[in-house]
Design an enzyme around this catalytic site. Structure first.
Site, PDB file in Angstrom:
ATOM      1  N   ASN A  98     -31.060 -33.299  83.141  1.00 35.19           N
ATOM      2  CA  ASN A  98     -30.158 -34.128  82.141  1.00 35.19           C
ATOM      3  C   ASN A  98     -30.396 -34.546  82.539  1.00 35.19           C
ATOM      4  O   ASN A  98     -30.973 -35.686  83.567  1.00 35.19           O
ATOM      5  CB  ASN A  98     -29.213 -33.045  82.632  1.00 35.19           C
ATOM      6  N   CYS A 127     -32.381 -25.983  77.261  1.00 35.83           N
ATOM      7  CA  CYS A 127     -31.603 -26.221  75.998  1.00 35.83           C
ATOM      8  C   CYS A 127     -31.786 -26.020  74.928  1.00 35.83           C
ATOM      9  O   CYS A 127     -32.484 -26.878  74.845  1.00 35.83           O
ATOM     10  CB  CYS A 127     -31.718 -27.239  76.880  1.00 35.83           C
ATOM     11  N   CYS A 135     -23.836 -28.621  73.022  1.00 36.99           N
ATOM     12  CA  CYS A 135     -25.052 -28.106  73.736  1.00 36.99           C
ATOM     13  C   CYS A 135     -25.135 -26.588  72.894  1.00 36.99           C
ATOM     14  O   CYS A 135     -23.952 -25.588  72.774  1.00 36.99           O
ATOM     15  CB  CYS A 135     -24.064 -27.299  74.870  1.00 36.99           C
ATOM     16  N   GLY A 136     -26.582 -26.273  72.882  1.00 37.86           N
ATOM     17  CA  GLY A 136     -26.749 -25.621  72.138  1.00 37.86           C
ATOM     18  C   GLY A 136     -26.945 -23.696  73.159  1.00 37.86           C
ATOM     19  O   GLY A 136     -26.743 -23.330  72.497  1.00 37.86           O
TER      20      GLY A 136
END
Length: 319
Positions: free
Chosen positions: A67, A76, A225-226
């Site tokens: 991140n 992610c 955000c997947g």
């Protein structure tokens, strides 16, 4: 060190992506690199940094994701599609198993989501509902449409790990100020939530469409955000809002994915892996400073193709 990278995005979740298969950085150096390249006021900017790394006996290649604050995420899914694209090219394959931090995922290059949009199908899971794995101190074994002990919000959340932790709540209309307040409370790593969590507010728009807005752990409020979209899809099925096994559209500020959750707790997303530009920059990890970025190549056709997708989705997204 001279860092060559590709600026890319999955559903608007943007990253510098590096081929690090022959790198040997410590975790601290990776954290420094992420803070240098992914900070929004830095030379590149992004929601984090992606790395294509070597695989293992079960995986053709691997992925690491840090991140923008330097913390490493378990996965992610928007970033995974981008790493998969790079891995496919490196390994000369169109389908693969990918090694993640704590698990594996399946990826496949599939037909375009829209004209000119490179598309990857990714399957992750199984989803875990065990609150002890996070942990969420003081919570029952599972939290499904229930108030979270220790959280000031009285909204009903579903707690899901895929494998990174998510709190998902369904709302009639998203209040971003409320979302940020809940997200910041979780981001502070209180005693009852020592490993923090991603928080998503989700609007259900009929039987086959969700809109997801996420405060992402280590990032903050993000366009996409997947893993949050995957967790929200599974939560919608688990709570009877969507049918298991049915493909739906999941919208976000960055665009959309197609998603399907199964009763075996596996979730599949079909989404873009879009290249924007290639660049290089000299980075001093010790001082966490970077020089001027040199742009090596631009992918204007891909950028335009994805813009067409977002413009089509925009009328259905709240302002």
């Amino acid at each position: 060190m001279l860092v060559r990278f590709t600026k890319c995005h999955g559903s608007g979740n943007d990253f510098p992506l590096v081929d690090a298969r022959d790198w040997s950085l410590s975790d601290g150096e990776w954290a420094s690199l992420a803070r240098v390249l992914a900070t929004r006021d830095g030379p590149v900017g992004g929601d984090g940094i992606l790395a294509l790394v070597v695989g293992d006996e079960a995986a053709a290649f691997g992925m690491r994701m840090f991140n923008s604050d330097g913390s490493e995420a378990e996965t992610c899914l928007n970033g995974l599609r981008c790493v998969a694209r790079a891995g496919f090219a490196a390994a000369g394959v169109e389908t693969a198993t990918v090694r993640l931090k704590t698990s594996h995922a399946q990826v496949e290059h599939v037909g375009d989501l829209a004209p000119g949009v490179y598309t990857v199908a990714e399957t992750a899971g199984p989803v875990s509902l065990a609150t002890a794995d996070w942990p969420i101190i003081g919570a029952p074994e599972r939290l499904i449409d229930a108030v979270v002990p220790g959280l000031s919000s009285q909204r009903a959340f579903t707690a899901i790990a895929i494998p990174n932790p998510h709190l998902v709540t369904f709302v009639d209309r998203i209040d971003e100020a409320e979302l940020v307040a809940v997200g910041e409370a979780c981001e502070a790593a209180p005693a009852w939530l020592p490993n923090r969590a991603n928080v998503s507010f989700v609007e259900r728009r009929g039987d086959t469409t969700l809109f997801v807005r996420t405060f992402e752990r280590g990032v903050g409020l993000t366009n996409s955000c997947g893993s949050a979209m995957a967790a929200s899809t599974y939560a919608a099925c688990l709570t009877g809002r969507v049918e298991f096994g049915r493909e739906i559209t999941v919208l976000n500020r960055g665009g959309l994915v197609r998603a399907r959750a199964e009763v075996d707790a596996m979730v599949t997303l079909n989404g873009n892996a879009t290249w924007e530009w290639d660049g290089e920059v000299e980075v001093d990890l010790a001082s966490e400073r970077a020089g001027e970025v040199t742009v090596l190549r631009r992918y204007d056709d891909e950028v335009a193709a994805w813009r067409a997708v977002t413009e089509e989705a925009r009328p259905t997204a709240p302002a």
